[in-house]
Design a protein around this motif. Sequence first.
Motif, PDB file in Angstrom:
ATOM      1  N   LYS A 117       0.842  -1.237  -0.062  1.00 46.00           N
ATOM      2  CA  LYS A 117      -0.055  -0.073  -0.122  1.00 46.00           C
ATOM      3  C   LYS A 117       0.808   1.265  -0.083  1.00 46.00           C
ATOM      4  O   LYS A 117       0.467   2.232  -0.742  1.00 46.00           O
ATOM      5  N   VAL A 118       1.987   1.104   0.513  1.00 46.82           N
ATOM      6  CA  VAL A 118       2.926   2.285   0.629  1.00 46.82           C
ATOM      7  C   VAL A 118       3.385   2.523  -0.788  1.00 46.82           C
ATOM      8  O   VAL A 118       3.254   3.635  -1.322  1.00 46.82           O
ATOM      9  N   ILE A 119       3.880   1.447  -1.832  1.00 49.37           N
ATOM     10  CA  ILE A 119       4.294   1.736  -2.695  1.00 49.37           C
ATOM     11  C   ILE A 119       3.158   2.202  -3.772  1.00 49.37           C
ATOM     12  O   ILE A 119       3.427   2.998  -4.512  1.00 49.37           O
ATOM     13  N   ALA A 120       1.942   1.671  -3.555  1.00 48.69           N
ATOM     14  CA  ALA A 120       0.673   2.202  -4.433  1.00 48.69           C
ATOM     15  C   ALA A 120       0.498   3.591  -4.249  1.00 48.69           C
ATOM     16  O   ALA A 120       0.304   4.320  -5.027  1.00 48.69           O
ATOM     17  N   TYR A 121       0.422   4.115  -2.789  1.00 50.98           N
ATOM     18  CA  TYR A 121       0.138   5.389  -2.582  1.00 50.98           C
ATOM     19  C   TYR A 121       1.112   6.358  -3.309  1.00 50.98           C
ATOM     20  O   TYR A 121       0.956   7.511  -3.665  1.00 50.98           O
ATOM     21  N   GLU A 122       2.399   6.029  -3.157  1.00 50.85           N
ATOM     22  CA  GLU A 122       3.464   6.721  -3.541  1.00 50.85           C
ATOM     23  C   GLU A 122       3.133   6.889  -5.233  1.00 50.85           C
ATOM     24  O   GLU A 122       3.523   7.943  -5.831  1.00 50.85           O
ATOM     25  N   ALA A 123       2.679   5.749  -5.887  1.00 45.91           N
ATOM     26  CA  ALA A 123       2.702   5.785  -7.256  1.00 45.91           C
ATOM     27  C   ALA A 123       1.570   6.596  -7.528  1.00 45.91           C
ATOM     28  O   ALA A 123       1.609   7.134  -8.674  1.00 45.91           O
ATOM     29  N   VAL A 124       0.339   6.340  -7.298  1.00 51.59           N
ATOM     30  CA  VAL A 124      -0.789   6.881  -7.534  1.00 51.59           C
ATOM     31  C   VAL A 124      -0.704   8.420  -7.422  1.00 51.59           C
ATOM     32  O   VAL A 124      -1.217   9.172  -8.255  1.00 51.59           O
ATOM     33  N   GLN A 125       0.059   8.832  -6.285  1.00 53.42           N
ATOM     34  CA  GLN A 125       0.078  10.281  -5.973  1.00 53.42           C
ATOM     35  C   GLN A 125       0.797  10.888  -6.907  1.00 53.42           C
ATOM     36  O   GLN A 125       0.829  12.121  -7.343  1.00 53.42           O
ATOM     37  N   ALA A 126       1.851  10.255  -7.502  1.00 48.32           N
ATOM     38  CA  ALA A 126       2.730  10.659  -8.766  1.00 48.32           C
ATOM     39  C   ALA A 126       1.900  11.110  -9.833  1.00 48.32           C
ATOM     40  O   ALA A 126       2.441  11.985 -10.713  1.00 48.32           O
ATOM     41  N   VAL A 127       0.784  10.227 -10.107  1.00 58.78           N
ATOM     42  CA  VAL A 127       0.133  10.672 -11.419  1.00 58.78           C
ATOM     43  C   VAL A 127      -1.115  11.594 -11.160  1.00 58.78           C
ATOM     44  O   VAL A 127      -1.988  11.702 -11.984  1.00 58.78           O
ATOM     45  N   GLY A 128      -1.136  11.981  -9.888  1.00 58.50           N
ATOM     46  CA  GLY A 128      -2.204  13.134  -9.822  1.00 58.50           C
ATOM     47  C   GLY A 128      -3.486  12.569  -8.835  1.00 58.50           C
ATOM     48  O   GLY A 128      -4.343  13.342  -8.880  1.00 58.50           O
ATOM     49  N   VAL A 129      -3.539  11.512  -8.328  1.00 59.57           N
ATOM     50  CA  VAL A 129      -4.661  11.030  -7.528  1.00 59.57           C
ATOM     51  C   VAL A 129      -4.563  11.270  -6.162  1.00 59.57           C
ATOM     52  O   VAL A 129      -3.372  10.783  -5.585  1.00 59.57           O
ATOM     53  N   PRO A 130      -5.471  11.878  -5.550  1.00 59.76           N
ATOM     54  CA  PRO A 130      -5.344  12.464  -3.877  1.00 59.76           C
ATOM     55  C   PRO A 130      -4.930  11.003  -3.067  1.00 59.76           C
ATOM     56  O   PRO A 130      -5.974   9.992  -3.465  1.00 59.76           O
ATOM     57  N   VAL A 131      -4.197  11.208  -2.233  1.00 63.57           N
ATOM     58  CA  VAL A 131      -4.313  10.135  -1.152  1.00 63.57           C
ATOM     59  C   VAL A 131      -4.374  10.819  -0.054  1.00 63.57           C
ATOM     60  O   VAL A 131      -4.105  11.888   0.293  1.00 63.57           O
ATOM     61  N   PRO A 132      -4.845   9.992   1.149  1.00 64.43           N
ATOM     62  CA  PRO A 132      -4.795  10.607   2.461  1.00 64.43           C
ATOM     63  C   PRO A 132      -3.495  10.602   3.176  1.00 64.43           C
ATOM     64  O   PRO A 132      -2.278  10.055   2.655  1.00 64.43           O
ATOM     65  N   PRO A 133      -3.268  11.554   4.053  1.00 60.83           N
ATOM     66  CA  PRO A 133      -1.895  11.644   4.917  1.00 60.83           C
ATOM     67  C   PRO A 133      -1.908  10.098   5.506  1.00 60.83           C
ATOM     68  O   PRO A 133      -2.838   9.689   5.813  1.00 60.83           O
ATOM     69  N   TRP A 134      -0.345   9.775   5.581  1.00 62.05           N
ATOM     70  CA  TRP A 134      -0.182   8.280   5.787  1.00 62.05           C
ATOM     71  C   TRP A 134       1.289   8.478   6.390  1.00 62.05           C
ATOM     72  O   TRP A 134       2.147   8.967   6.062  1.00 62.05           O
ATOM     73  N   TRP A 135       1.548   7.494   7.246  1.00 61.49           N
ATOM     74  CA  TRP A 135       2.892   6.997   7.890  1.00 61.49           C
ATOM     75  C   TRP A 135       2.911   5.373   7.978  1.00 61.49           C
ATOM     76  O   TRP A 135       2.156   4.664   8.457  1.00 61.49           O
ATOM     77  N   ARG A 136       4.260   5.000   7.618  1.00 68.10           N
ATOM     78  CA  ARG A 136       4.579   3.524   7.453  1.00 68.10           C
ATOM     79  C   ARG A 136       5.168   3.480   8.891  1.00 68.10           C
ATOM     80  O   ARG A 136       6.270   3.990   9.140  1.00 68.10           O
ATOM     81  N   VAL A 137       4.814   2.465   9.841  1.00 65.22           N
ATOM     82  CA  VAL A 137       5.333   2.324  11.370  1.00 65.22           C
ATOM     83  C   VAL A 137       5.649   0.858  11.429  1.00 65.22           C
ATOM     84  O   VAL A 137       5.000  -0.175  10.799  1.00 65.22           O
ATOM     85  N   ARG A 138       7.056   0.470  12.092  1.00 65.67           N
ATOM     86  CA  ARG A 138       7.170  -0.755  12.397  1.00 65.67           C
ATOM     87  C   ARG A 138       7.460  -0.952  13.731  1.00 65.67           C
ATOM     88  O   ARG A 138       7.689  -1.986  14.120  1.00 65.67           O
ATOM     89  N   ASP A 139       7.445   0.201  14.700  1.00 65.69           N
ATOM     90  CA  ASP A 139       7.656  -0.180  16.141  1.00 65.69           C
ATOM     91  C   ASP A 139       6.530   0.790  16.851  1.00 65.69           C
ATOM     92  O   ASP A 139       5.829   1.708  16.259  1.00 65.69           O
ATOM     93  N   ALA A 140       6.482   0.551  18.271  1.00 59.04           N
ATOM     94  CA  ALA A 140       5.491   1.446  19.054  1.00 59.04           C
ATOM     95  C   ALA A 140       5.903   2.711  19.061  1.00 59.04           C
ATOM     96  O   ALA A 140       5.058   3.608  18.974  1.00 59.04           O
ATOM     97  N   ASP A 141       7.245   3.239  18.996  1.00 65.23           N
ATOM     98  CA  ASP A 141       7.274   4.675  18.982  1.00 65.23           C
ATOM     99  C   ASP A 141       6.884   5.300  17.915  1.00 65.23           C
ATOM    100  O   ASP A 141       6.417   6.366  17.689  1.00 65.23           O
TER     101      ASP A 141
END
Length: 371
Positions: A117-141
């Motif tokens: 989904k991260v690759i997807a959001y970056e890719a569609v954003q690059a062609v002008g499709v709006p995406v919500p703000p997002w964060w990729r997280v891997r730990d509690a902090d």
Amino acid sequence: MVSRVRVWLNRTYAENVFFMDQLRRNPSDRAVEIHATHADPDSPVLAAADTAELEPEGLSPAAYVEFALDLCARRGIDVFVPRLHQAAIVAHRAEFEAVGTALLAPPPQAVAVFEDKVIAYEAVQAVGVPVPPWWRVRDADELVAAVDELEAAGHKACFKPVSGAGGVGFRVVTRAPFSLVHLSGFPSPYVPLDLVVEAMRQAEEPVDWLVMPRLEQPEVSVDCLTGPDNRVRLAVGRTKNGRRRGFTLHEQWLEPARLIAEGFGLHYLSNIQFRMFGDRPVLMDVNTRPAGGLHQLSLCGVNAPWAAVRMALGDDPGEITPPFLGQDYTVVAGPRLLRPLSLPQQRADETVPLPAVPAPAGAASAEALPL
């Protein structure tokens, strides 16, 4: 005489019994023989198929491809609609074509973009499709930092796995402490942040989650049929707002869906989902496969599964415009008969017909309507 079309669906969703019904009731009046495989002997798709067998468990993606190639050759499959191990299967399209089987699925590069989904959001954003703000997280902090930022901006935070489908793993974060409120009524997607943080810190492996604001309704799923030439032949939005569902051809939903389907080569059937972020639609998810609710387009006079099979066989259905938009509806459950536990079993081998199950009085639903 036109030969029958043999179609295989592998380990698919139960709702695709309606996909199978539509193939049989196709407007071309072409005979269709449907093969289904699943790991669960009680899957209703096995009962709905003309031939069915259990899939071997524990196969690697590469081993599954070998299993699939053998089955296609053995069963004479004309069109294969893969769900399980789709990425591995489409990488071997030429080998399936060599045994006479067309894959009703996008090319490998398109599947790869939308597996993450991260690759997807970056890719569609690059062609002008709006995406919500997002964060990729891997730990509690990282989770706490993302939730703090979202809540500071006035949003509810939610998370879901970076890879996955069907809403599996989706949760909404709350600051309320765990109490009997969480144990009353039906299970809820809300989870206390402190319990999530504790579970993450005790886990032996990192998570891989996408954290984002909880998006608002309506949810609009645009079903697309796209040709191998990257041109969309059909795009219809299915709206969901609570229990009420309906259809839309509004360009605020269809235009970004076409941009994605054509720009990334989502050949054949795909499903592109949007929700509202503030006052504008943003992308929620992209499925490189037919949606479980695709059959609901029958309420608009459209048989999308058959149009896709025609296209896979090289018969372009041309531009498809719904002759009308069906009225608003809801979805209710209904009974489906299951096969005996012994598999494989062919319909031709059955000596005793399955008993009819009467529908409850007044319980007509979208699924019960003629397709």
